[in-house]
Scaffold this active site. Structure first.
Site, PDB file in Angstrom:
ATOM      1  N   CYS A 113      54.160  42.523  14.869  1.00  0.00           N
ATOM      2  CA  CYS A 113      54.043  41.535  13.798  1.00  0.00           C
ATOM      3  C   CYS A 113      54.508  40.143  14.210  1.00  0.00           C
ATOM      4  O   CYS A 113      54.153  39.155  13.556  1.00  0.00           O
ATOM      5  CB  CYS A 113      54.838  41.998  12.585  1.00  0.00           C
ATOM      6  SG  CYS A 113      54.364  43.629  11.985  1.00  0.00           S
ATOM      7  N   HIS A 242      55.600  35.808   8.629  1.00  0.00           N
ATOM      8  CA  HIS A 242      54.788  37.013   8.747  1.00  0.00           C
ATOM      9  C   HIS A 242      54.586  37.603   7.362  1.00  0.00           C
ATOM     10  O   HIS A 242      55.546  37.765   6.590  1.00  0.00           O
ATOM     11  CB  HIS A 242      55.470  38.029   9.665  1.00  0.00           C
ATOM     12  CG  HIS A 242      54.893  39.404   9.543  1.00  0.00           C
ATOM     13  ND1 HIS A 242      53.540  39.646   9.622  1.00  0.00           N
ATOM     14  CD2 HIS A 242      55.489  40.615   9.312  1.00  0.00           C
ATOM     15  CE1 HIS A 242      53.316  40.944   9.463  1.00  0.00           C
ATOM     16  NE2 HIS A 242      54.478  41.546   9.270  1.00  0.00           N
ATOM     17  N   ASN A 272      49.334  43.431   4.832  1.00  0.00           N
ATOM     18  CA  ASN A 272      50.038  43.186   6.096  1.00  0.00           C
ATOM     19  C   ASN A 272      49.050  43.382   7.240  1.00  0.00           C
ATOM     20  O   ASN A 272      48.652  44.502   7.545  1.00  0.00           O
ATOM     21  CB  ASN A 272      51.217  44.153   6.218  1.00  0.00           C
ATOM     22  CG  ASN A 272      52.031  43.948   7.483  1.00  0.00           C
ATOM     23  OD1 ASN A 272      51.565  43.370   8.459  1.00  0.00           O
ATOM     24  ND2 ASN A 272      53.255  44.451   7.474  1.00  0.00           N
TER      25      ASN A 272
END
Length: 316
Positions: A113, A242, A272
């Site tokens: 990530c 993020h 995500n």
């Protein structure tokens, strides 16, 4: 030293939209539970015939077109991904072939990530050192192919997509902060908190551990990123964290103190998307005109490996 800048950005998402209501038919969950826990309403899901390098190539092509740069002029491609199935040719090389690039250096980078901000720093360093003149940096992930669709705690999070930035030398900057200095690191002993492992590989995480780490440890680090760039949090025009979870994004942004900034919340629509999340959200802010050329923007990635990396950049 040669300066650097982001000349343009671009993004791509698959057409298929997966709603919370559809997930209710797949696992023991509900729209209300998902919204209250992670803030996500929808996510995009790539088909079996849409590999990671195709997602990446679409985003890169859009960024290059916006920058007015011929793909043949690119001499470095860095792709951040943790979900490419094949090892060789790597995703960067396949992207280069798709776009007709001539002889770029091509490398993949896996910091999950936090991948895009690591990749951006890598390209920034290469250009500043004179090893490249024009670089394409992409975050691309197909999280749907590593998701456990029986695990309601993780499958509701994930989405697919790609975002890209074109990084060029900027001698007018004379070493200045078109792309600011990176602050990066990790917590190796807690790397097990976010995993993509096994055969076939599957995404899993220790949600509470990640939440505590993100909301307590990361805000002071994000402030140090701003300090390195010589930019006070209240001077930021936008904060692009993020896009892990809205319940992480909101408290981290609040503790940072960026009171005048637009806070990217693309996670609500996209889920995500791992390494894709930061450039995807940034590109949308630019496309919608929510930030202007030259505005200072904090990019801050975190997650897998319990890694983090951030820098302040000037909006293209």
């Amino acid at each position: 030293m040669i300066g650097t800048r982001i000349a343009a950005v671009g993004h791509y998402q698959p057409a298929r939209v997966l709603t919370n209501e559809e997930l209710e038919e797949m696992v023991d969950t509900s729209d209300a539970w998902i919204r209250s826990r992670v803030g996500i309403r929808t996510r995009r899901i790539a088909g079996p015939d849409e590999p990671v390098d195709e997602l990446a190539a679409h985003a890169a092509a859009k960024a290059l077109a916006s920058a007015g740069i011929d793909p043949a002029a690119v001499d470095l491609v860095v792709v951040a991904t943790s979900t490419a199935i094949d090892r060789s040719p790597n995703t960067a090389a396949r992207l280069a072939a798709r776009l007709g690039m001539v002889s770029p250096a091509t490398l993949d980078l896996n910091v999950v990530c936090a991948g895009f901000t690591h990749a951006l720093a890598t390209a920034d360093h290469a250009v500043r050192a004179g090893a490249a003149e024009r670089a394409v940096v992409v975050g691309a992930d197909k999280m749907s192919q590593v998701a456990d669709w029986t695990d309601r705690g993780t499958c509701v999070l994930v989405g697919d997509g790609a975002g890209a930035a074109v990084v060029t030398a900027d001698r007018a900057e004379r070493g200045g902060a078109g792309i600011g200095p990176v602050l990066w690191g990790s917590v190796p002993g807690l790397g097990h908190a976010v995993r993509i492992e096994g055969t076939p590989p599957r995404f899993a995480q220790e949600g509470q551990s990640v939440y505590r780490w993100a909301t307590t440890t990361l805000p002071p680090i994000a402030r140090k990123v701003c300090e390195r760039a010589g930019t006070a949090p209240e001077e930021l025009a936008a904060v692009v964290l993020h896009q892990a979870n809205l319940r992480i994004i909101e408290p981290v942004a609040a503790k940072l103190g960026a009171v005048n900034a637009v806070i990217a919340k693309d996670v609500v629509e996209s889920g995500n998307t791992s390494a894709a999340s930061i450039p995807l959200a940034l590109s949308k802010l630019v496309e919608r005109g929510e930030i202007s050329t030259g505005d200072p923007v904090l990019l801050f990635g975190f997650g897998g490996n319990l890694s983090y990396a951030g820098q302040v950049v000037r909006c293209p």
